[in-house]
Design a protein around this motif. Structure first.
Motif, PDB file in Angstrom:
ATOM      1  N   TYR A  94      41.795  49.008  49.343  1.00 24.15           N
ATOM      2  CA  TYR A  94      42.144  50.144  50.192  1.00 24.15           C
ATOM      3  C   TYR A  94      41.020  51.180  50.203  1.00 24.15           C
ATOM      4  O   TYR A  94      40.329  51.370  49.200  1.00 24.15           O
ATOM      5  N   SER A 116      42.421  49.063  44.473  1.00 25.75           N
ATOM      6  CA  SER A 116      42.831  47.665  44.628  1.00 25.75           C
ATOM      7  C   SER A 116      44.177  47.464  43.955  1.00 25.75           C
ATOM      8  O   SER A 116      44.586  48.240  43.081  1.00 25.75           O
ATOM      9  N   THR A 126      44.748  44.771  57.464  1.00 24.43           N
ATOM     10  CA  THR A 126      46.145  44.833  57.857  1.00 24.43           C
ATOM     11  C   THR A 126      46.574  46.230  58.277  1.00 24.43           C
ATOM     12  O   THR A 126      47.691  46.442  58.714  1.00 24.43           O
ATOM     13  N   HIS A 177      42.311  41.180  42.091  1.00 26.35           N
ATOM     14  CA  HIS A 177      43.322  41.617  43.053  1.00 26.35           C
ATOM     15  C   HIS A 177      43.038  41.076  44.449  1.00 26.35           C
ATOM     16  O   HIS A 177      41.903  40.744  44.792  1.00 26.35           O
ATOM     17  N   ASN A 178      44.101  41.029  45.267  1.00 27.04           N
ATOM     18  CA  ASN A 178      43.924  40.507  46.617  1.00 27.04           C
ATOM     19  C   ASN A 178      44.018  41.579  47.694  1.00 27.04           C
ATOM     20  O   ASN A 178      43.900  41.276  48.888  1.00 27.04           O
ATOM     21  N   ALA A 179      44.237  42.807  47.316  1.00 29.52           N
ATOM     22  CA  ALA A 179      44.324  43.889  48.304  1.00 29.52           C
ATOM     23  C   ALA A 179      43.395  45.025  47.910  1.00 29.52           C
ATOM     24  O   ALA A 179      43.296  45.383  46.735  1.00 29.52           O
ATOM     25  N   TYR A 220      43.020  46.155  53.302  1.00 26.44           N
ATOM     26  CA  TYR A 220      42.638  44.752  53.438  1.00 26.44           C
ATOM     27  C   TYR A 220      43.485  43.943  52.475  1.00 26.44           C
ATOM     28  O   TYR A 220      43.590  44.268  51.294  1.00 26.44           O
ATOM     29  N   ASN A 221      44.076  42.892  53.006  1.00 27.24           N
ATOM     30  CA  ASN A 221      44.892  41.995  52.199  1.00 27.24           C
ATOM     31  C   ASN A 221      44.366  40.587  52.405  1.00 27.24           C
ATOM     32  O   ASN A 221      44.349  40.101  53.530  1.00 27.24           O
ATOM     33  N   LYS A 233      52.097  49.406  50.721  1.00 30.73           N
ATOM     34  CA  LYS A 233      51.066  50.447  50.600  1.00 30.73           C
ATOM     35  C   LYS A 233      51.643  51.671  49.895  1.00 30.73           C
ATOM     36  O   LYS A 233      52.808  51.994  50.018  1.00 30.73           O
ATOM     37  N   SER A 277      37.368  39.086  48.613  1.00 29.88           N
ATOM     38  CA  SER A 277      38.466  39.879  48.047  1.00 29.88           C
ATOM     39  C   SER A 277      38.014  40.816  46.934  1.00 29.88           C
ATOM     40  O   SER A 277      38.790  41.623  46.455  1.00 29.88           O
ATOM     41  N   GLU A 324      48.985  42.341  45.695  1.00 35.51           N
ATOM     42  CA  GLU A 324      50.119  42.379  46.604  1.00 35.51           C
ATOM     43  C   GLU A 324      50.711  40.991  46.771  1.00 35.51           C
ATOM     44  O   GLU A 324      50.026  39.987  46.630  1.00 35.51           O
TER      45      GLU A 324
END
Lengths: 115, 112
Positions: free
Chosen positions: A33, A93, A55, A29-31, A49-50, B99, A71, A96
């Motif tokens: 939390y 994760s 972000t 994954h690229n995001a 984080y993205n 989100k 990532s 996104e």
């Protein structure tokens, strides 16, 4: 096993200590939390984080400091915490950008107690 | 700001009965998701319903979405003691950049 691993599972720290929470995802994954879950309250989104870039910072006190070196890894550095910071800290994760309809995968959480 | 709000906050039923939980939200969404959390553990994704869908099934789970009322419901049929957990709805809102914003959750207790 969700593919998101958090360590440690439990942490007790004094108000003057410095500690770090670690999160690792094996899902490509690229995001990533950080969420905070306190008793009787909704999950609070702390940081996003993205593609390794932060972000989102939801007005989180500076005693919480996130770090995303790549990532797959996300850290939450803790220092001079308060007893009210005791909570379950959850990492998640997701993928996104390619679709708005993606689910989040959560780690098992770190139960933090500040004494 | 909090987007999803679940109702009821707590629900206690007998094994075999159906459990219905509701979620209301405030802004336009891309999708709405339901998650389950066993005590003190991480959240597990159950089902995702897109904004252009009205109903979705997955095993004993049925989710409905009414975008005109900005509400969703989760129905668990033929409940089991193992369904005891907290259930959360989460919205992926148009103005939230992808989100997920979670509600407070419904604590479901299924008694054997």
């Amino acid at each position: 096993e969700t593919g998101v691993t958090q360590t440690p599972r439990h942490l007790v720290m004094g108000m003057t200590n410095k500690k770090s929470l670690k999160c690792e995802q094996h899902l490509g994954h690229n995001a990533m939390y950080w969420y905070k879950q306190s008793a009787k309250k909704p999950l609070e989104l702390m940081f996003v984080y993205n593609f390794k870039e932060q972000t989102e910072n939801n007005s989180v006190p500076s005693r919480f400091s996130p770090e995303c070196p790549n990532s797959s890894h996300l850290f939450l550095h803790l220092h001079t915490l308060q007893p009210e910071d005791s909570a379950l800290y959850l990492c998640a994760s997701s993928q996104e950008g390619t679709s708005p309809n993606t689910e989040a995968f959560f780690g098992q959480g770190t139960r933090l107690t500040v004494v | 700001s909090q987007q999803g709000e679940e109702d009821p906050q707590a629900l206690s039923i007998q094994e075999g009965e159906n459990a219905t939980m509701n979620c209301s939200y405030k802004t336009s969404i891309n999708n709405l998701q339901w998650y389950r959390q066993n005590s003190g553990r991480g959240l597990v994704h159950l089902i995702l319903i897109r904004s252009n869908e009205r109903e979705k099934h997955s095993g004993r789970l049925r989710v409905t979405l009414d975008t005109s009322k900005k509400s969703s419901s989760l129905l668990i049929t033929a409940s089991r003691a193992a369904d005891t957990a907290s259930y959360f709805c989460a919205t992926d809102a148009h103005n939230q950049g992808g989100k997920l914003i979670f509600g407070q959750g419904t604590e479901l207790s299924v008694k054997p």
